[in-house]
Design an enzyme around this catalytic site. Structure first.
Site, mmCIF file in Angstrom:
data_model
loop_
_atom_site.group_PDB
_atom_site.id
_atom_site.type_symbol
_atom_site.label_atom_id
_atom_site.label_comp_id
_atom_site.label_asym_id
_atom_site.label_seq_id
_atom_site.Cartn_x
_atom_site.Cartn_y
_atom_site.Cartn_z
ATOM 1 N N LYS A 22 -1.795 2.898 14.788
ATOM 2 C CA LYS A 22 -3.200 2.910 14.370
ATOM 3 C C LYS A 22 -3.843 4.248 14.750
ATOM 4 O O LYS A 22 -4.670 4.779 14.003
ATOM 5 C CB LYS A 22 -3.972 1.745 15.015
ATOM 6 C CG LYS A 22 -3.593 0.363 14.518
ATOM 7 C CD LYS A 22 -3.854 0.117 13.043
ATOM 8 C CE LYS A 22 -5.307 -0.002 12.686
ATOM 9 N NZ LYS A 22 -5.505 -0.413 11.270
ATOM 10 N N THR A 30 -8.815 0.043 15.604
ATOM 11 C CA THR A 30 -8.864 -0.789 16.808
ATOM 12 C C THR A 30 -9.224 0.019 18.053
ATOM 13 O O THR A 30 -8.966 1.230 18.109
ATOM 14 C CB THR A 30 -7.479 -1.458 17.015
ATOM 15 O OG1 THR A 30 -7.446 -2.064 18.297
ATOM 16 C CG2 THR A 30 -6.344 -0.446 16.957
ATOM 17 N N ASP A 31 -9.756 -0.666 19.067
ATOM 18 C CA ASP A 31 -10.018 0.000 20.353
ATOM 19 C C ASP A 31 -8.720 0.253 21.123
ATOM 20 O O ASP A 31 -8.729 0.982 22.122
ATOM 21 C CB ASP A 31 -10.989 -0.829 21.200
ATOM 22 C CG ASP A 31 -10.469 -2.222 21.551
ATOM 23 O OD1 ASP A 31 -9.403 -2.633 21.032
ATOM 24 O OD2 ASP A 31 -11.130 -2.913 22.346
ATOM 25 N N GLU A 32 -7.605 -0.340 20.645
ATOM 26 C CA GLU A 32 -6.344 -0.175 21.388
ATOM 27 C C GLU A 32 -5.842 1.266 21.340
ATOM 28 O O GLU A 32 -4.979 1.656 22.116
ATOM 29 C CB GLU A 32 -5.275 -1.145 20.864
ATOM 30 C CG GLU A 32 -5.786 -2.571 20.970
ATOM 31 C CD GLU A 32 -4.723 -3.645 20.854
ATOM 32 O OE1 GLU A 32 -3.545 -3.380 21.140
ATOM 33 O OE2 GLU A 32 -5.098 -4.772 20.493
ATOM 34 N N TYR A 90 2.103 -0.482 18.212
ATOM 35 C CA TYR A 90 1.009 -0.841 17.290
ATOM 36 C C TYR A 90 -0.158 0.133 17.457
ATOM 37 O O TYR A 90 -0.637 0.732 16.482
ATOM 38 C CB TYR A 90 0.537 -2.278 17.567
ATOM 39 C CG TYR A 90 -0.841 -2.579 17.006
ATOM 40 C CD1 TYR A 90 -1.071 -2.581 15.629
ATOM 41 C CD2 TYR A 90 -1.933 -2.851 17.850
ATOM 42 C CE1 TYR A 90 -2.341 -2.843 15.105
ATOM 43 C CE2 TYR A 90 -3.199 -3.103 17.345
ATOM 44 C CZ TYR A 90 -3.396 -3.098 15.971
ATOM 45 O OH TYR A 90 -4.658 -3.349 15.454
ATOM 46 N N ILE A 94 0.823 -1.227 0.000
ATOM 47 C CA ILE A 94 0.000 0.000 0.000
ATOM 48 C C ILE A 94 0.848 1.264 0.000
ATOM 49 O O ILE A 94 0.342 2.342 -0.267
ATOM 50 C CB ILE A 94 -1.011 0.056 1.181
ATOM 51 C CG1 ILE A 94 -0.315 -0.132 2.528
ATOM 52 C CG2 ILE A 94 -2.124 -0.957 0.993
ATOM 53 C CD1 ILE A 94 -1.193 0.245 3.709
HETATM 54 P P1 NAD Z 1 -3.628 -9.461 9.879
HETATM 55 O O1 NAD Z 1 -2.293 -9.147 10.459
HETATM 56 O O2 NAD Z 1 -4.189 -10.842 10.007
HETATM 57 O O3 NAD Z 1 -3.631 -9.101 8.313
HETATM 58 C C1 NAD Z 1 -3.049 -7.946 7.804
HETATM 59 C C2 NAD Z 1 -2.923 -8.118 6.296
HETATM 60 O O4 NAD Z 1 -2.353 -6.908 5.762
HETATM 61 C C3 NAD Z 1 -1.985 -9.259 5.879
HETATM 62 O O5 NAD Z 1 -2.593 -10.039 4.870
HETATM 63 C C4 NAD Z 1 -0.744 -8.558 5.344
HETATM 64 O O6 NAD Z 1 -0.096 -9.276 4.314
HETATM 65 C C5 NAD Z 1 -1.347 -7.247 4.830
HETATM 66 N N1 NAD Z 1 -0.351 -6.156 4.789
HETATM 67 C C6 NAD Z 1 0.518 -5.798 5.757
HETATM 68 N N2 NAD Z 1 1.283 -4.773 5.347
HETATM 69 C C7 NAD Z 1 0.869 -4.462 4.090
HETATM 70 C C8 NAD Z 1 1.277 -3.497 3.147
HETATM 71 N N3 NAD Z 1 2.266 -2.630 3.391
HETATM 72 N N4 NAD Z 1 0.632 -3.459 1.951
HETATM 73 C C9 NAD Z 1 -0.376 -4.343 1.649
HETATM 74 N N5 NAD Z 1 -0.781 -5.290 2.524
HETATM 75 C C10 NAD Z 1 -0.178 -5.351 3.728
HETATM 76 O O7 NAD Z 1 -4.621 -8.396 10.511
HETATM 77 P P2 NAD Z 1 -6.152 -8.535 10.888
HETATM 78 O O8 NAD Z 1 -6.258 -9.154 12.229
HETATM 79 O O9 NAD Z 1 -6.886 -9.142 9.754
HETATM 80 O O10 NAD Z 1 -6.543 -7.003 11.043
HETATM 81 C C11 NAD Z 1 -7.038 -6.268 9.935
HETATM 82 C C12 NAD Z 1 -7.253 -4.824 10.365
HETATM 83 O O11 NAD Z 1 -8.141 -4.776 11.480
HETATM 84 C C13 NAD Z 1 -5.970 -4.121 10.808
HETATM 85 O O12 NAD Z 1 -6.010 -2.796 10.325
HETATM 86 C C14 NAD Z 1 -6.047 -4.145 12.333
HETATM 87 O O13 NAD Z 1 -5.379 -3.034 12.881
HETATM 88 C C15 NAD Z 1 -7.558 -4.064 12.552
HETATM 89 N N6 NAD Z 1 -8.015 -4.678 13.811
HETATM 90 C C16 NAD Z 1 -7.762 -5.997 14.059
HETATM 91 C C17 NAD Z 1 -8.248 -6.565 15.235
HETATM 92 C C18 NAD Z 1 -8.032 -8.028 15.554
HETATM 93 O O14 NAD Z 1 -8.418 -8.464 16.635
HETATM 94 N N7 NAD Z 1 -7.477 -8.837 14.664
HETATM 95 C C19 NAD Z 1 -8.940 -5.792 16.158
HETATM 96 C C20 NAD Z 1 -9.161 -4.445 15.859
HETATM 97 C C21 NAD Z 1 -8.712 -3.902 14.671
HETATM 98 P P1 TYD Z 2 -3.458 -10.711 21.363
HETATM 99 O O1 TYD Z 2 -4.215 -11.783 20.675
HETATM 100 O O2 TYD Z 2 -2.012 -10.560 21.076
HETATM 101 O O3 TYD Z 2 -4.255 -9.348 21.081
HETATM 102 P P2 TYD Z 2 -4.018 -7.858 21.717
HETATM 103 O O4 TYD Z 2 -2.686 -7.781 22.274
HETATM 104 O O5 TYD Z 2 -4.193 -7.022 20.493
HETATM 105 O O6 TYD Z 2 -5.127 -7.680 22.718
HETATM 106 O O7 TYD Z 2 -3.606 -10.895 22.941
HETATM 107 C C1 TYD Z 2 -4.868 -10.971 23.570
HETATM 108 C C2 TYD Z 2 -4.640 -11.088 25.064
HETATM 109 O O8 TYD Z 2 -4.004 -12.340 25.341
HETATM 110 C C3 TYD Z 2 -3.698 -10.023 25.607
HETATM 111 O O9 TYD Z 2 -4.129 -9.664 26.928
HETATM 112 C C4 TYD Z 2 -2.351 -10.712 25.669
HETATM 113 C C5 TYD Z 2 -2.741 -12.143 25.991
HETATM 114 N N1 TYD Z 2 -1.806 -13.189 25.486
HETATM 115 C C6 TYD Z 2 -1.342 -14.180 26.353
HETATM 116 O O10 TYD Z 2 -1.660 -14.205 27.547
HETATM 117 N N2 TYD Z 2 -0.490 -15.131 25.832
HETATM 118 C C7 TYD Z 2 -0.108 -15.129 24.527
HETATM 119 O O11 TYD Z 2 0.696 -16.008 24.111
HETATM 120 C C8 TYD Z 2 -0.610 -14.106 23.639
HETATM 121 C C9 TYD Z 2 -0.200 -14.058 22.198
HETATM 122 C C10 TYD Z 2 -1.474 -13.159 24.175
#
Ligand code: NAD
Ligand code: TYD
Length: 338
Positions: free
Chosen positions: A153, A122-124, A149, A60
């Site tokens: 965001k 994200t809520d983070e 991270y 991107i």
């Molecule tokens: P993920 O890490 O599983 O996937 C991210 C994807 O983006 C991957 O396929 C990666 O190849 C692609 N990517 C990374 N850098 C890139 C670049 N420079 N150009 C093009 N593609 C690129 O993430 P996810 O869990 O699917 O999260 C998706 C979105 O949702 C993110 O923006 C994340 O911040 C947000 N989000 C995720 C969660 C969660 O719990 N997973 C919660 C809140 C928000």
């Molecule tokens: P994670 O899935 O990494 O999401 P985030 O850090 O974005 O919330 O972690 C979720 C919760 O689980 C977080 O409180 C960290 C905890 N955690 C463990 O206790 N052990 C683990 O190995 C991982 C990856 C996360």
């Protein structure tokens, strides 16, 4: 409509593409993804040959490609990001590059071609809530990110708002809680716990295990994004969460062990993550009132479905854990990614 999905080979993007093609069968999707370690082309391999779906590998941060793809599409749904907190603690550089600079490049193209953008965040970005309090994050909560991270965001969200205010671009933002469900990379907590148990390994729990996340099933999240795209108001932010009721990480592990009929001796309490946010909780009443958003099921129901999915799709996650998944795209189309 033609839709550009960035990061569609990742966990949520993969689920979103499946969701969107089913909910909007006349639409076409371009999935643009760099295939970093988190991108898995195998997750959507059944869509190869589907005339409504096209997969393009790229970054991107590449202005020319993004400009041309945004021009071809009416809607951009922006998921692409570096997304794992622990990796951002080790090295934040890629997080700033992809999450901040990459979002700015998308915004520039959206502005230039006057397209609609939905930015997934994200809520983070809000930081942490105290354990035991009834407080929840909402759309007015001040930003206070703790990890690199979350800070990256937060930067991307600020840029989206600034482009809306300054250039009147057509954009919405969602800030959601921790997602879980099929196709999630097993470095994240829930799939890591499930797959470690299935492999007979220990389950690593950080610190005292009393950290709280507001678990959101990925399909509910995809539905919420659809509602925002179709009924949300430009310039607005929507907070999206699930139905968890303050459950600790340790309780999540115990529930998974119970579903799998395993004893708790596999739990291994390990050194805590630096700067670990204690509690997240989301007040999603704005999305409920304005868009009719409502999670379909409760956490226990979704957790059972998720455990079942990983039991039934061992090949998918074993190939992720062994690194084989990275060779799938190479074998089909040649070498890419990092
Ligand atoms: P993920 O890490 O599983 O996937 C991210 C994807 O983006 C991957 O396929 C990666 O190849 C692609 N990517 C990374 N850098 C890139 C670049 N420079 N150009 C093009 N593609 C690129 O993430 P996810 O869990 O699917 O999260 C998706 C979105 O949702 C993110 O923006 C994340 O911040 C947000 N989000 C995720 C969660 C969660 O719990 N997973 C919660 C809140 C928000
Ligand atoms: P994670 O899935 O990494 O999401 P985030 O850090 O974005 O919330 O972690 C979720 C919760 O689980 C977080 O409180 C960290 C905890 N955690 C463990 O206790 N052990 C683990 O190995 C991982 C990856 C996360």
């Amino acid at each position: 409509m033609k839709v550009l999905v960035t990061g569609g080979a990742g966990f949520i993007g993969t689920n979103f593409i499946r969701y969107w093609l089913k909910a909007h069968p006349d639409d076409e999707i371009i999935n643009f993804d760099k295939l970093t370690y988190a991108g898995n082309a195998e997750s959507l391999k059944d869509l190869a040959g589907n005339p409504k779906y096209k997969f393009i590998v790229g970054d991107i941060v590449n202005e020319d490609i993004i400009g041309s793809l945004v021009e071809q599409c009416e809607l951009v749904v922006h998921f692409a990001a570096e997304s794992h907190v622990d990796r951002s603690i080790i090295n934040a550089e890629e997080f700033v590059r992809t999450n901040v600079l990459g979002t700015q490049i998308i915004l520039q193209a959206v502005r230039e071609h006057d397209r609609r953008l939905h930015h997934v965040s994200t809520d983070e970005v809000f930081g942490a809530l105290p354990l035991g309090s009834k407080e929840k994050f909402n759309e007015l909560t001040p930003y206070n990110p703790s990890s690199p991270y979350a800070a990256s965001k937060a930067g991307s969200d600020h840029l989206v708002r600034a482009f809306y205010h300054t250039y009147k671009i057509d954009a919405t933002i969602s800030n959601c809680s921790n997602n879980f469900g099929p196709y999630q990379f097993p470095e994240k907590f829930i799939p890591l716990v499930i797959t470690n148990i299935l492999e007979g390994k220990k389950v690593p729990v950080y610190g005292d295990g009393l950290y709280v996340r507001d678990w959101l099933y990925v399909d509910d999240h995809c539905h919420a994004i659809d509602l925002i795209i179709n009924q949300g108001k430009s310039g607005e932010t929507y907070c999206i969460g699930g139905m968890t009721n303050d459950i600790s990480n340790l309780e999540v592990v115990k529930k998974i062990l119970k579903i799998l009929g395993q004893g708790e001796d596999v739990i291994e309490m390990i050194t805590d993550r630096p700067g670990h946010d204690r509690r997240y909780a989301i007040d999603w009443s704005k999305a409920q009132q304005e868009l009719g958003y409502q999670p379909e099921n409760d956490f226990d129901n979704y957790l059972e479905q998720t455990v079942k999915w990983y039991q039934n799709n061992q090949d998918w996650w074993q190939r992720v854990k062994s690194g084989e998944y990275q060779r799938y795209y190479e074998q089909q189309y040649g070498k890419v990614g990092n």
